[in-house]
Design an enzyme around this catalytic site. Sequence first.
Site, short mmCIF file in Angstrom:
data_model
loop_
_atom_site.label_atom_id
_atom_site.label_comp_id
_atom_site.label_asym_id
_atom_site.label_seq_id
_atom_site.Cartn_x
_atom_site.Cartn_y
_atom_site.Cartn_z
CG ASP A 87 -6.82 -2.55 -3.74
OD1 ASP A 87 -5.80 -2.90 -3.04
OD2 ASP A 87 -7.41 -1.44 -3.34
CG HIS A 131 -5.77 -1.98 0.12
ND1 HIS A 131 -4.95 -1.77 -0.94
CD2 HIS A 131 -5.14 -1.45 1.13
CE1 HIS A 131 -4.06 -1.05 -0.44
NE2 HIS A 131 -4.25 -0.79 0.62
CB SER A 181 -1.04 0.02 1.14
OG SER A 181 -2.06 1.06 1.14
#
Length: 446
Positions: free
Chosen positions: A366, A398, A222
Amino acid sequence: MALFALLLLLWGNLLPFSAAVPLQTLQQLIHQADADAATPPSSYTPLPPSLDPWYRPPLTYDWTQTSPGRVLKIRQSPLLNLTVGNALLAYQLLYRSTDSAYNPAWDVTTLFIPRWQARCSASTPNLCAHALLSYQLPYDTCNVDASPSFGLHFGEPYGEIADALGLGWFVAVPDYEGPLASYAAGVQAGHATLDGVRAVMQVAGLFGLRVGVAKVGLWGYSGGALAAEWAAELAVQYAPKMRIAGVALGGLTPNVTGVTEFLNGREGAGLIPQGLLGIATQHPDAYRWIVSRLRPALREVFLSVRRMTAAQAIAAFRYQDIYGYFVGGYADLHTRVMQMMYNVDGFMGYHGVPRMPVFIYNAINDELSDIRDVDELVDRFCGVGANILYHRNTVGTHTQELINGRQRAFAWLRSVLDGSYDQLYSSMGCTIQNVTYNLAPWVGWG
Ligand SMILES: *[C@@H]1O[C@H](CO)[C@@H](O)[C@H](O)[C@H]1NC(C)=O
Ligand SMILES: *[C@@H]1O[C@H](CO)[C@@H](O)[C@H](O)[C@H]1NC(C)=O
Ligand SMILES: *[C@@H]1O[C@H](CO)[C@@H](O)[C@H](O)[C@H]1NC(C)=O
């Protein structure tokens, strides 16, 4: 102009350290750090970066003239080897880097030395570490006091640093957002990551890393993948001589405006004010524009993220329409000054092609970033000869993919760091796979 130069000269002569004190050698810096640590204050309390004078470059010489990655300060942390598992010692390095505008800047990284290293000596070189993992922790905030070098004093969020140390690797955790907490500024993050590796490699030999044979890997998920990806694509021009054995990237966010559109009104909407203010710290015109366009009644609410962690911002702005904070709504975020900022710092895939093997793992569903942006990034790199293994996970969100992908990321990183990559993975071209890994329990944001 002449008067100004004269004033500067006079002022320079009045400074207490005007006779340039020479840059200390790395040995001197480490020696001093160890000597300071030998007499620890009885109750050591770490200070947040905004209050800790250590987080300033040296004043005694012109550090901007040093080369990127040069270590400028070193200190031992007597606590971080307790709050992070499997660590023998922890050092913090302040080093020269280059910001998004290519001006001299500085950043801090925390270097963890694995417990195993205690067995390493000149007569047992095989027991000395031969790998460095640069681990980019996602901190996703424009609040400098949430930087990992400080936050890790309260433990690590995912346990991955301890696991990597357990494998005998040196682990470096850079504050890649830098002293302005430039969350989402790609160039800043990439430079900070690459220079963090340069800095650590300058001193790691003195701590027993076998630098002659050591391999370097980068990993991030991320916000951490943002830093690692930018490092991977900027390396070809910014650190052309650096040898990086491989880069593992999960939960990628290739397009910052795409992420904004995806997140607005959703659970993670609080990352938008964090990201806008973070990236704009590298673009003062855009920062002024953003602040000037906030609705007066909502301005302080929006700006309050500057004192929040990512988790706090997510809790505070959950499901909100962030465009509604602006006088002109959505359009205010797409003016020329904003677009110029995004073009410099917000779109992956335009600054170079990774020359090292890359592993990408992403949940198809996601909810932070559109998987099609990741597909496009992979296609772009694969079209020009990159070596990528790309896993598209058919299950999970995610947040879940962080956990679903962890073991695959570790296995892949082990192969690049121990030299078995060519036997275990295809070292040519791209391999794109739909996979199904469902390990994660449901976990909320933060
Ligand atoms: C942590 O590091 C300090 C020096 O900074 C050292 O004195 C201490 O023994 C270390 N603790 C552990 C558990 O290794
Ligand atoms: C980024 O995403 C936005 C919104 O989806 C899109 O309009 C734009 O073309 C994308 N930019 C790049 C460089 O891919
Ligand atoms: C993965 O699945 C998608 C449909 O979700 C399909 O379009 C694509 O071709 C698949 N890719 C591979 C490499 O099998």
